[in-house]
Design a protein around this motif. Structure first.
Motif, PDB file in Angstrom:
ATOM      1  N   PRO A   1       0.820  -1.219   0.000  1.00 24.52           N
ATOM      2  CA  PRO A   1       0.000   0.000   0.000  1.00 24.52           C
ATOM      3  C   PRO A   1       0.857   1.273   0.000  1.00 24.52           C
ATOM      4  N   ILE A   2       0.314   2.319  -0.640  1.00 21.13           N
ATOM      5  CA  ILE A   2       1.045   3.565  -0.837  1.00 21.13           C
ATOM      6  C   ILE A   2       0.242   4.743  -0.276  1.00 21.13           C
ATOM      7  N   GLY A   3       0.955   5.687   0.311  1.00 23.47           N
ATOM      8  CA  GLY A   3       0.372   6.975   0.689  1.00 23.47           C
ATOM      9  C   GLY A   3       1.226   8.081   0.097  1.00 23.47           C
ATOM     10  N   VAL A   4       0.685   9.308   0.042  1.00 21.94           N
ATOM     11  CA  VAL A   4       1.379  10.421  -0.610  1.00 21.94           C
ATOM     12  C   VAL A   4       1.239  11.700   0.215  1.00 21.94           C
ATOM     13  N   VAL A   5       2.336  12.442   0.320  1.00 15.81           N
ATOM     14  CA  VAL A   5       2.303  13.846   0.723  1.00 15.81           C
ATOM     15  C   VAL A   5       2.755  14.613  -0.513  1.00 15.81           C
ATOM     16  N   LEU A   6       1.837  15.328  -1.146  1.00 15.61           N
ATOM     17  CA  LEU A   6       2.121  15.953  -2.436  1.00 15.61           C
ATOM     18  C   LEU A   6       2.769  17.324  -2.263  1.00 15.61           C
ATOM     19  N   THR A   7       3.850  17.563  -3.012  1.00 16.31           N
ATOM     20  CA  THR A   7       4.520  18.868  -2.972  1.00 16.31           C
ATOM     21  C   THR A   7       4.584  19.535  -4.342  1.00 16.31           C
ATOM     22  N   ILE A   8       4.331  18.774  -5.404  1.00 19.42           N
ATOM     23  CA  ILE A   8       4.407  19.334  -6.760  1.00 19.42           C
ATOM     24  C   ILE A   8       3.158  18.915  -7.528  1.00 19.42           C
ATOM     25  N   PRO A   9       2.215  19.826  -7.758  1.00 22.76           N
ATOM     26  CA  PRO A   9       1.035  19.473  -8.553  1.00 22.76           C
ATOM     27  C   PRO A   9       1.403  19.468 -10.033  1.00 22.76           C
ATOM     28  N   ALA A  10       1.283  18.313 -10.670  1.00 25.08           N
ATOM     29  CA  ALA A  10       1.695  18.184 -12.078  1.00 25.08           C
ATOM     30  C   ALA A  10       1.232  16.854 -12.629  1.00 25.08           C
ATOM     31  N   ALA A  11       1.898  15.788 -12.170  1.00 24.24           N
ATOM     32  CA  ALA A  11       1.709  14.471 -12.762  1.00 24.24           C
ATOM     33  C   ALA A  11       0.357  13.850 -12.444  1.00 24.24           C
ATOM     34  N   GLY A  12      -0.270  14.261 -11.346  1.00 26.20           N
ATOM     35  CA  GLY A  12      -1.542  13.660 -10.956  1.00 26.20           C
ATOM     36  C   GLY A  12      -1.395  12.254 -10.420  1.00 26.20           C
ATOM     37  N   SER A  13      -0.156  11.840 -10.165  1.00 30.18           N
ATOM     38  CA  SER A  13       0.087  10.468  -9.728  1.00 30.18           C
ATOM     39  C   SER A  13      -0.487  10.191  -8.351  1.00 30.18           C
ATOM     40  N   GLU A  14      -0.782  11.256  -7.596  1.00 24.92           N
ATOM     41  CA  GLU A  14      -1.373  11.078  -6.264  1.00 24.92           C
ATOM     42  C   GLU A  14      -2.778  10.504  -6.325  1.00 24.92           C
ATOM     43  N   GLY A  15      -3.417  10.532  -7.513  1.00 28.59           N
ATOM     44  CA  GLY A  15      -4.768  10.002  -7.617  1.00 28.59           C
ATOM     45  C   GLY A  15      -4.953   8.979  -8.707  1.00 28.59           C
ATOM     46  N   SER A  16      -3.870   8.606  -9.382  1.00 35.02           N
ATOM     47  CA  SER A  16      -3.983   7.658 -10.496  1.00 35.02           C
ATOM     48  C   SER A  16      -3.388   6.303 -10.134  1.00 35.02           C
ATOM     49  N   GLY A  17      -3.666   5.330 -10.989  1.00 34.53           N
ATOM     50  CA  GLY A  17      -3.072   4.006 -10.826  1.00 34.53           C
ATOM     51  C   GLY A  17      -1.905   3.797 -11.765  1.00 34.53           C
ATOM     52  N   ASN A  18      -1.325   4.883 -12.250  1.00 35.77           N
ATOM     53  CA  ASN A  18      -0.282   4.826 -13.270  1.00 35.77           C
ATOM     54  C   ASN A  18       1.102   5.069 -12.678  1.00 35.77           C
TER      55      ASN A  18
END
Length: 391
Positions: free
Chosen positions: A133-150
């Protein structure tokens, strides 16, 4: 409109101080032994990493630092992260950073519980069925990887940049989004992120599917919101509302909602991945160049979707029945917008004076196959035209 399945299991906590939830959520969801994946210096310099680590310790979570992840992440750190996960019996992974850290965390998460080489997932030899399992603290809005399965990783010895897409397996279990953490981003990095999120929307907007009006309106609204807030952010980097809108738009651009009911394209990303893999340029900057080159191509081939953007995003009401003219206007507006961000619009401005187009064409079709892209199918002849359009 196509039938579709949409599943977004990520728990988002958005707002000031969101990162303070790292410890409680990690203890609840990621377990007691966490691999902390982060970039090169910014998270440490800003004090964010210390704050996250303190939160983890206060909640009984033991962590193992794994930093130094670079832009356009490569397979070497993924392999080392997998080794560390196995050695330390890691129960969860927390990524602190932007797309590079998150994509690396996802590749590690899939590879750590797989007996073979994690690259099997990226080469198409295997499909991941389980992951840490993965969690995220986002610092750079760009890739959208914080909400994707990619996840996108470059195989360094082949300079091959490849993505994998999962419906839900590699979606983060939680994402902590505090717009204040983006105040210190350099203007160029902010601009690259803005182009990247627009590209994610356009890859779903350029579609052969008809009748997906709801997804179209969501996409158009997001682009309009990004453009208006980008103008504020570039002038006022500490404007909270503008930063918040840009951050949330980056998540929605790539969590799948813009593609519901559509056949997605992904031609421009395929073309750009070879540029950033070979020349090491920022992904968003490469996309700025390729998006405009692609638009130039489809104006003459299939202008309808680009024309719709002129009408519905840029409010162009002249020549309403002339798709080609409307498409030209949309292309001009996007080019004007990218230039306003300081983004390159051709290879020379990207720092590539003499691109090896033969090599780019060869590599993109080795990776993507003989034909790719759903809206205007991209053969080797077409990819050559688009790359040349970028000169």
């Amino acid at each position: 409109m196509n039938d579709f399945r949409f599943f977004t299991p990520t728990r988002y906590i958005f707002g000031k101080g969101a990162e303070k939830n790292a410890g409680t959520l990690s203890a609840e969801i990621l377990g007691t032994r966490v691999l902390l994946v982060f970039g090169q210096n910014s998270a440490k310099k800003s004090g964010l990493l210390d704050e996250v680590e303190k939160s983890l310790l206060e909640n009984g979570v033991k962590f193992y630092e794994f930093g130094g992840i670079k832009p356009n992440p490569t397979d070497g750190p993924v392999k080392e992260g997998i080794r560390l996960c196995r050695e330390e019996k890691i129960t969860g992974i927390l990524a602190v950073g932007g797309g590079s850290a998150i994509d690396t965390a996802k590749a590690i998460a899939a590879g750590a519980v797989y007996d073979g080489d994690f690259w099997d997932f990226f080469s198409g030899k295997a499909v991941p069925t389980v992951a840490v399992p993965i969690g995220v603290v986002l610092t750079i809005p760009a890739a959208g990887s914080e909400g994707s399965g990619n996840s996108v990783i470059t195989k360094e010895d082949e300079l091959r940049k490849v993505s994998i897409r999962t419906e839900f397996l590699l979606r983060p279990k939680f994402a902590l989004l505090n717009p204040e953490l983006t105040y210190g981003l350099p203007p160029y990095q902010t601009a690259c992120g803005i182009v990247d999120m627009i590209a994610h929307i356009l890859e779903r907007y350029f579609t052969p599917t008809h009748g997906a009006d709801v997804s179209d309106r969501i996409s158009e609204g997001l682009i309009k919101a990004i453009i208006s807030n980008a103008a504020i952010v570039m002038k006022e980097p500490r404007n909270y509302d503008a930063r918040a809108n840009i951050m949330w738009a980056g998540t929605l651009a790539h969590n799948g909602i813009c593609g519901c009911g559509k056949t997605e394209d992904w031609g421009c990303h395929g073309l750009e991945h070879e540029i950033s893999a070979i020349y090491g340029v920022a992904h968003g900057a490469g996309l700025s160049v390729i998006l405009l080159a692609y638009m130039k191509y489809i104006i003459d081939q299939k202008p309808e979707r680009l024309a719709a953007l002129a009408r519905n995003v840029f409010d162009w009401d002249k020549n309403p029945d002339d798709d080609r003219k409307c498409a030209e206007v949309a292309k001009e507006e996007f080019e004007r917008f990218f230039k306003s961000l300081g983004m390159p619009v051709n290879f020379a401005q990207l720092g590539i004076e003499h691109p090896d187009i033969d090599r780019l064409v060869e590599k993109v079709h080795q990776t993507k196959g003989e034909t790719f892209g759903a809206y205007c199918p991209i053969t080797s002849q077409v990819s050559r035209i688009i790359y040349r359009n970028a000169l």
